[in-house]
Each structure stands twice: as C-alpha cells, then as structure tokens.
Design an enzyme around this catalytic site. Sequence first.
Site, PDB file in Angstrom:
ATOM      1  N   GLY A  75     -10.653   3.757   3.071  1.00 28.67           N
ATOM      2  CA  GLY A  75     -11.477   4.572   3.945  1.00 28.67           C
ATOM      3  C   GLY A  75     -12.651   3.857   4.558  1.00 28.67           C
ATOM      4  O   GLY A  75     -13.665   4.474   4.884  1.00 28.67           O
ATOM      5  N   ASP A 116      -6.821  -7.196   3.659  1.00 33.31           N
ATOM      6  CA  ASP A 116      -5.652  -7.202   4.545  1.00 33.31           C
ATOM      7  C   ASP A 116      -6.019  -6.492   5.821  1.00 33.31           C
ATOM      8  O   ASP A 116      -6.887  -5.606   5.830  1.00 33.31           O
ATOM      9  CB  ASP A 116      -4.452  -6.514   3.893  1.00 33.31           C
ATOM     10  CG  ASP A 116      -4.580  -4.990   3.938  1.00 33.31           C
ATOM     11  OD1 ASP A 116      -4.033  -4.368   4.868  1.00 33.31           O
ATOM     12  OD2 ASP A 116      -5.250  -4.420   3.047  1.00 33.31           O
ATOM     13  N   ASP A 151      -2.978   8.051  -2.280  1.00 27.87           N
ATOM     14  CA  ASP A 151      -4.273   8.700  -2.135  1.00 27.87           C
ATOM     15  C   ASP A 151      -4.264   9.670  -0.959  1.00 27.87           C
ATOM     16  O   ASP A 151      -3.395   9.616  -0.096  1.00 27.87           O
ATOM     17  CB  ASP A 151      -5.386   7.659  -1.967  1.00 27.87           C
ATOM     18  CG  ASP A 151      -5.172   6.773  -0.748  1.00 27.87           C
ATOM     19  OD1 ASP A 151      -4.012   6.413  -0.472  1.00 27.87           O
ATOM     20  OD2 ASP A 151      -6.147   6.432  -0.067  1.00 27.87           O
ATOM     21  N   ASP A 168       0.859  -1.174   0.000  1.00 27.08           N
ATOM     22  CA  ASP A 168       0.000   0.000   0.000  1.00 27.08           C
ATOM     23  C   ASP A 168       0.900   1.231   0.000  1.00 27.08           C
ATOM     24  O   ASP A 168       2.105   1.136   0.205  1.00 27.08           O
ATOM     25  CB  ASP A 168      -0.999  -0.009   1.151  1.00 27.08           C
ATOM     26  CG  ASP A 168      -0.357   0.070   2.525  1.00 27.08           C
ATOM     27  OD1 ASP A 168       0.812   0.483   2.608  1.00 27.08           O
ATOM     28  OD2 ASP A 168      -1.021  -0.279   3.508  1.00 27.08           O
ATOM     29  N   CYS A 191      -9.117 -27.252  15.003  1.00 23.23           N
ATOM     30  CA  CYS A 191      -8.226 -26.338  14.288  1.00 23.23           C
ATOM     31  C   CYS A 191      -6.894 -27.037  14.011  1.00 23.23           C
ATOM     32  O   CYS A 191      -6.328 -27.692  14.898  1.00 23.23           O
ATOM     33  CB  CYS A 191      -7.988 -25.075  15.119  1.00 23.23           C
ATOM     34  SG  CYS A 191      -6.844 -23.894  14.362  1.00 23.23           S
ATOM     35  N   CYS A 226      -2.982 -24.972  18.099  1.00 21.76           N
ATOM     36  CA  CYS A 226      -4.079 -25.831  18.573  1.00 21.76           C
ATOM     37  C   CYS A 226      -3.703 -27.307  18.575  1.00 21.76           C
ATOM     38  O   CYS A 226      -4.194 -28.078  19.408  1.00 21.76           O
ATOM     39  CB  CYS A 226      -5.321 -25.611  17.723  1.00 21.76           C
ATOM     40  SG  CYS A 226      -6.106 -23.999  18.003  1.00 21.76           S
ATOM     41  N   CYS A 233      -4.007 -25.527  13.179  1.00 24.76           N
ATOM     42  CA  CYS A 233      -2.815 -24.688  13.312  1.00 24.76           C
ATOM     43  C   CYS A 233      -1.852 -25.304  14.329  1.00 24.76           C
ATOM     44  O   CYS A 233      -2.237 -26.133  15.151  1.00 24.76           O
ATOM     45  CB  CYS A 233      -3.193 -23.261  13.719  1.00 24.76           C
ATOM     46  SG  CYS A 233      -3.535 -23.028  15.480  1.00 24.76           S
ATOM     47  N   HIS A 263      -2.253 -18.771  15.544  1.00 24.17           N
ATOM     48  CA  HIS A 263      -3.657 -19.195  15.572  1.00 24.17           C
ATOM     49  C   HIS A 263      -4.577 -18.148  14.949  1.00 24.17           C
ATOM     50  O   HIS A 263      -5.432 -18.477  14.108  1.00 24.17           O
ATOM     51  CB  HIS A 263      -4.112 -19.478  16.999  1.00 24.17           C
ATOM     52  CG  HIS A 263      -5.590 -19.725  17.074  1.00 24.17           C
ATOM     53  ND1 HIS A 263      -6.158 -20.916  16.677  1.00 24.17           N
ATOM     54  CD2 HIS A 263      -6.620 -18.913  17.450  1.00 24.17           C
ATOM     55  CE1 HIS A 263      -7.478 -20.840  16.818  1.00 24.17           C
ATOM     56  NE2 HIS A 263      -7.770 -19.635  17.288  1.00 24.17           N
TER      57      HIS A 263
END
Length: 404
Positions: A252, A300, A143, A90, A338, A343, A340, A369
Amino acid sequence: MLKFDISHRDCLARVGVIHTPHGDIKTPAFVGAATRATVKALTMKEMRDLGSQAILANTYHLILRPGVDLIKEAGALAEFSSWHAPTFTDSGGFQIFSLPNVKITEEGVKFKSHIDGANFEITPESSMRAQWAIGADIHMAFDHLAKSESYDDMKTAMERTHRWLDRCVAEHQALNTSRTQNPLLRDAPRARLHGARRCVLVATADAPQKRIFESPEQYLYAVVQGGTFNDLRAESAKYCASKPVDGFGIGGVFTADGMDEMLKTVNSILPENKPRHLLGMGQEPIDLFVGAEFGCDTFDCVGPTRMARNGSLYTKDGRINIKNAKYTHDFTPLESDCDCECCKNYTRAYLHHLFKTDEITAKVLASIHNEYFIVHTVDQIRESLQDGNFQEFKKSFLTRYYHQ
C-alpha cells in the site's frame, strides 16, 4: 524458518543475505517484476546477464494464464521459466481489488477475469495453494486492498488482512506438512532436474511414467497494511510480527512522500532477524534510497521496464525521452560508464531511430538498460552501506539525478 544473515547495520538500514532453496540474495536487492513468469521484453538470460538476483511473479495473472496446475506440472516457476535462481510471488491482491465489480466477503473475493469474463473466487487458503503450486521460494499472504484512502477504509482493510493472515498461515503450515510427508518423494529414488528440483517417476492409471516433483521448502511473508496512517501501520506491524511467518511485505505504498516516517514506524517494530520486502516500489531512485535507509531489504516494481517500452530512460542526470528529436544525431551511448549491453553497443541516435520506427528491438534494448540501472543502483546502495558512506552516496546520487 527462512535464513537471513545480517552483516552490516546503519541505524535501520542493513546489509545481509537471504538464503533460499534456489540460491542466495544479497540485500538490499531489486527483484525483477516477472508478472506473467517473464520480465516484459527480456529473456531470463538477459536478466541474469544484467545482474538480477531474483524475480517476482504475480499469482493473479498466473491463475488466469496459463493456470497454476500447468506450472506445477512443468516443475514449478523456476523450471517453467528457466530462471534457476530465487523467486517470489505476490498474491495478486492489488490487481484483484483493482478490478471492477469485485465482490468482497469475509471468505474471500469473487471477480471476473479481465481476459474472458470467466468467474473466479480466491480465498486466503486458495491463494496459498496457488502459490505453492507455482512453487516460488517466497510467497506473500493474501491481503485486502482498501477501496479508498480514508482512515475507516484503511482500518477495515487492515483488520481483514490480519484475519486472512491467520488463515494463510494455517494453510501454509498444512501444505508444508504434506510436502514433507509425501511417501512417494520420501521413499523413492530421486533424479536431479537442472540441479534445482528433484522428481520421481511413478506409474499412474493415466500415465505410465508421471513426473512427481519434490517441493523445496517454501516461505511465507505477512503483509503490513495501514496506508499513510502511522497508528494503523504500527498496529499492523505488531500483529504481523506476532505470527509465525518468515518475513514481511510492506504494501500500500505508492509514493516516497511520507514513506520515511512510515517505514521508520513499521521497521522499528518488525523483528530485525527477518527480511522485509517493499512491494511495488522502485520506479524512482529515491524510492530505493528511502526504502533501504529505513530498513527494507528487497524491492520490486514494473516501472523500469514499463517506462523503457515508452522510451523513458534512466541516466545519472535524470530520465530522458529518447523519442525527442534532439537525439536524432546523438552518437553517444545513453551512459558512457554503463556496462549494460545497450550502452556498450548502441548510441542514442540508434535507439531514437528504433523507437521512431516502432521496432521491437527498441523495447528490448531500453528495458535492458533501465532494469540494469535500477538493479545496479541498489547494488551501489548495498556497497555504500558496507563501506560506511551511504549518506554521501545518497546525497551525490540524488542531487545529480533530480538536479536539486
């Protein structure tokens, strides 16, 4: 032009693939917020292992440290960070306009570094040059962030954003032309580096063997502004859609309130064959569902890892504060289903202990996680759109998560 293939549609929602020089992004997708060329508390290997497809770095922060010339010397963002997959930057406009004592002119902005007070100036042209030096696959146009939420301020900021977009496009096109016309890279033998970027070795006065990197094609997104005012959003979308850009950032937006109507307005105007990125959204699961339903392809947000570092962790039944005493003797995982690393290997009691003793590992495991949870929530949204049961999945997920 950036290639974007759409395979499934459900009103404004769609499933597709963005093809970049560093790989493909299956959309909708959550993009990891690698603000300073790193996702806080996580290595790039951990990001790959948890299923992230892409990262987004912040131009403002990288201009200050370590400097874009150093990143370019390293071979650009992918090489510098060891993230050999798609990348975004960005413009850093949000951070710059949030600083105190920013001087705004039609030419650009002047500000002082929050690190050491050094003076900086950024224009649309210098923002493009900085983002090209960083070398991400996809850039955001520079911007203007409105100074308040009033209609007049939003309109002023939007109109300047449009004027700056024209300058960003011109500079982006000039940089792309210089990339393809560099005789060193066009004529000399090349050597592959990590399979992603190629370079040549040339002799210069200050270095007998200097690496000159070949720049892959880079792509520019316009940024749609207008705040909560749908007439301004429509005007901005029409202006941005008329420009030779590769995709669109929608900026925005700070809460899901009214986001559905705004996105419906904007994404009904933007061309369907170009990808759309919802900037800075994804801390709350509802943001992701609303964004995807109304035509956004990527998201994001720094929220998931920021909350993780403070002990606020996602579960399918809502967020929990792992620092609370009730988890002292809770020997179950955060989520039993989960996959991950956190977990699969650790309990709530262990995480509670790590946070109470202020261990660095607490922030690492919690960040793994939370990032996994958000990345895979968007993956499930994509799968539900492919399977034709998005509305059922949305209702089931959000009812359970928000208990209403």
